[in-house]
Design an enzyme around this catalytic site. Structure first.
Site, PDB file in Angstrom:
ATOM      1  N   GLY A  39       0.925  -1.048   0.096  1.00  0.00           N
ATOM      2  CA  GLY A  39      -0.052  -0.074   0.024  1.00  0.00           C
ATOM      3  C   GLY A  39       1.012   1.097   0.191  1.00  0.00           C
ATOM      4  O   GLY A  39       2.078   1.296  -0.491  1.00  0.00           O
ATOM      5  N   CYS A  40       0.375   2.312   0.686  1.00  0.00           N
ATOM      6  CA  CYS A  40       1.070   3.476   0.601  1.00  0.00           C
ATOM      7  C   CYS A  40       2.715   3.221   1.399  1.00  0.00           C
ATOM      8  O   CYS A  40       2.615   2.632   2.331  1.00  0.00           O
ATOM      9  CB  CYS A  40       0.494   4.646   1.509  1.00  0.00           C
ATOM     10  SG  CYS A  40       1.280   6.121   1.823  1.00  0.00           S
ATOM     11  N   PHE A  41       3.564   3.458   0.623  1.00  0.00           N
ATOM     12  CA  PHE A  41       4.963   3.055   1.152  1.00  0.00           C
ATOM     13  C   PHE A  41       5.509   4.114   2.215  1.00  0.00           C
ATOM     14  O   PHE A  41       6.473   3.725   3.108  1.00  0.00           O
ATOM     15  CB  PHE A  41       6.044   3.387  -0.004  1.00  0.00           C
ATOM     16  CG  PHE A  41       6.206   4.739  -0.912  1.00  0.00           C
ATOM     17  CD1 PHE A  41       5.727   5.717  -0.449  1.00  0.00           C
ATOM     18  CD2 PHE A  41       6.635   4.326  -2.179  1.00  0.00           C
ATOM     19  CE1 PHE A  41       5.480   6.928  -1.344  1.00  0.00           C
ATOM     20  CE2 PHE A  41       6.700   5.591  -3.086  1.00  0.00           C
ATOM     21  CZ  PHE A  41       6.180   6.968  -2.584  1.00  0.00           C
TER      22      PHE A  41
END
Length: 158
Positions: A9-11
Site C-alpha cells: 500500500g502507501c510506502f
C-alpha cells in the site's frame, strides 16, 4: 547484507514500520516493476505506469531473517485486497514481494503458504523477481519522520 523489496500500500507507513525493526539497515521508498523509466509520483498515480509503491529494505541477516521480515509484513497488510490498502486505492497500492536473489524464493513461498492458511479468500500479493526500482522523490523519503501527523494505514505500534 541482504535485500528485499516489499509493496504494502502507501510506502510511507511501510517504510516507517520497517525502520522500527532491529536489523533493518536501510530503507528507501520508490516505485517497482513498472513499464516506464524514471517515473514521477504524479505519473505513478495515473495507474498507467504499472508501478507499485515499494520499500527497498537492506537488512543484516545476522540480526533479522527474511522469514521474520515477511512475518512482520503480513501483520500490516491485507493480502487479499487487490490494488488497495487502508484508504488508498489504485494499482500503485497493490501488495507485492519483489526479490533479487532466487535463493530467497523458498522462504518467500513458505511464508505465503503459511499466510494463505489464515484466509478464506485468495492471496493476491504479487511474488516476482524485481524488474526495476526507482527511488521516489526526496519528499517521500522518511515521510512520516518529517510529517508525524501524516496519513498512515499501518499501526506503527505493532
Amino acid at each position: 547484507m541482504k535485500e528485499i523489496y516489499l509493496a504494502g500500500g502507501c510506502f510511507w507507513g511501510l517504510q516507517a514500520y520497517m525502520d522500527l525493526r532491529k536489523g533493518i539497515v536501510e530503507t528507501v521508498v520508490g516505485y517497482a516493476n513498472g513499464n516506464t523509466e524514471n517515473p514521477t509520483y504524479q505519473q505513478v498515480c495515473t495507474n498507467t505506469t504499472g508501478y507499485a509503491e515499494t520499500v527497498y529494505i537492506k537488512y543484516d541477516e545476522n540480526i533479522i531473517t527474511l522469514e521474520k521480515i515477511l512475518q512482520d509484513f503480513w501483520k500490516v497488510i491485507d493480502p487479499t485486497l487487490m490494488n488497495r490498502q487502508g484508504g488508498d486505492v489504485g494499482t500503485q497500492y497493490r501488495t507485492g514481494i519483489y526479490y533479487t536473489n532466487d535463493e530467497d524464493l523458498t522462504t518467500i513461498n513458505k511464508s505465503v503458504d503459511q499466510e494463505r492458511e489464515k484466509y478464506n479468500k485468495p492471496i493476491v500479493t504479487e511474488l516476482e523477481t524485481l524488474k526495476n526500482f526507482y527511488p521516489a522523490e526526496e519528499y517521500h523519503q522518511k515521510y512520516l519522520e518529517k510529517n508525524p501527523n501524516g496519513y498512515c494505514h499501518i499501526d506503527l505500534t505493532l
